[in-house]
Design a protein around this motif. Structure first.
Motif, PDB file in Angstrom:
ATOM      1  N   UNK A  64      79.574  16.943  22.653  1.00 52.63           N
ATOM      2  CA  UNK A  64      79.636  16.656  21.218  1.00 52.63           C
ATOM      3  C   UNK A  64      78.413  15.879  20.739  1.00 52.63           C
ATOM      4  N   UNK A  65      77.235  16.304  21.177  1.00 51.02           N
ATOM      5  CA  UNK A  65      76.002  15.645  20.737  1.00 51.02           C
ATOM      6  C   UNK A  65      75.002  16.626  20.133  1.00 51.02           C
ATOM      7  N   UNK A  66      75.081  17.885  20.488  1.00 53.46           N
ATOM      8  CA  UNK A  66      74.062  18.864  20.091  1.00 53.46           C
ATOM      9  C   UNK A  66      73.882  18.929  18.582  1.00 53.46           C
ATOM     10  N   UNK A  67      74.953  18.828  17.832  1.00 50.66           N
ATOM     11  CA  UNK A  67      74.840  18.915  16.376  1.00 50.66           C
ATOM     12  C   UNK A  67      74.025  17.762  15.793  1.00 50.66           C
ATOM     13  N   UNK A  68      73.761  16.730  16.598  1.00 48.41           N
ATOM     14  CA  UNK A  68      72.964  15.590  16.142  1.00 48.41           C
ATOM     15  C   UNK A  68      71.483  15.692  16.523  1.00 48.41           C
ATOM     16  N   UNK A  69      71.102  16.700  17.306  1.00 42.52           N
ATOM     17  CA  UNK A  69      69.701  16.832  17.694  1.00 42.52           C
ATOM     18  C   UNK A  69      68.853  17.021  16.441  1.00 42.52           C
ATOM     19  N   UNK A 113      80.701  21.398  12.452  1.00 42.98           N
ATOM     20  CA  UNK A 113      79.327  21.071  12.084  1.00 42.98           C
ATOM     21  C   UNK A 113      78.774  22.175  11.190  1.00 42.98           C
ATOM     22  N   UNK A 114      78.010  21.790  10.201  1.00 43.15           N
ATOM     23  CA  UNK A 114      77.382  22.788   9.339  1.00 43.15           C
ATOM     24  C   UNK A 114      76.366  23.618  10.124  1.00 43.15           C
ATOM     25  N   UNK A 115      75.971  23.158  11.312  1.00 42.21           N
ATOM     26  CA  UNK A 115      74.985  23.857  12.147  1.00 42.21           C
ATOM     27  C   UNK A 115      75.619  24.705  13.255  1.00 42.21           C
ATOM     28  N   UNK A 116      76.934  24.838  13.298  1.00 41.91           N
ATOM     29  CA  UNK A 116      77.575  25.445  14.464  1.00 41.91           C
ATOM     30  C   UNK A 116      77.076  26.858  14.747  1.00 41.91           C
ATOM     31  N   UNK A 117      76.886  27.681  13.739  1.00 44.23           N
ATOM     32  CA  UNK A 117      76.389  29.044  13.986  1.00 44.23           C
ATOM     33  C   UNK A 117      74.963  29.007  14.526  1.00 44.23           C
ATOM     34  N   UNK A 118      74.136  28.125  13.987  1.00 43.46           N
ATOM     35  CA  UNK A 118      72.771  27.963  14.495  1.00 43.46           C
ATOM     36  C   UNK A 118      72.792  27.479  15.943  1.00 43.46           C
TER      37      UNK A 118
END
Length: 170
Positions: A109-114, A140-145
């Motif tokens: 649960x850290x990747x979305x913060x990179x 996360x708003x970035x999950x698809x990315x």
């Protein structure tokens, strides 16, 4: 309208919430570790890196040579520090270890913060040998990315949908 990133008095959101971090996240992180333990089989002599380790909640459960990195200085100051764990203040985009150093690399649960998603994932791949377990918040708003980048950089063996995260076994 929310502007990202939000600036906090200590410069980092996780440094700002450090006192309540475990109260906020311990139970959910322990659930994810229980799932990961079915896939991440680590031998005592192996090295495991936890990227975005926070206070060590996701670093401590493994019985091996453990390493953790996190950009939040105050979380690392609170990290559980048994002798067999080495913590360093570092970002995923610049991991301070040599190529192919770790038998396992996890990031819970850290990747979305990179700050730079692909650079962070490429660094994880660089320091790992061939075994990885990565999780990211489904909301996360970035999950698809994130999912696209993980599939581009790694060969994903399995994706597990947990209550709050997608778990990528690589």
């Amino acid at each position: 309208m929310m502007i990202w990133p939000i600036r906090f008095p200590f410069g980092n959101y996780y440094d700002y919430i450090e006192r309540g971090y475990e109260e906020l996240h311990k139970e959910e992180q322990e659930k994810k570790i229980e799932i990961l333990k079915k896939y991440v089989i680590v031998k005592p002599e192996e090295k495991l890196l936890d990227v975005g380790c926070g206070t060590g909640l996701t670093t401590i459960p493994w019985e091996c040579k453990r390493y953790g990195i996190d950009p939040a200085r105050k979380l690392l100051e609170r990290a559980w520090k048994p002798l067999e764990v080495e913590y360093k203040k570092a970002r995923a985009e610049r991991i301070p270890y040599p190529d192919h150093y770790f038998d396992w690399v996890i990031s819970v649960t850290a990747i979305q913060n990179f700050s730079n998603l692909k650079k962070g994932l490429k660094e994880i791949k660089r320091v790992g040998k061939e075994r990885f377990a990565l999780t990211a918040l489904k909301r996360s708003w970035r999950i698809r990315l994130i999912e696209e980048a993980i599939r581009e950089i790694f060969q994903v063996k399995e994706v597990i949908e947990e209550e709050k995260d997608l778990i990528f076994i690589i």
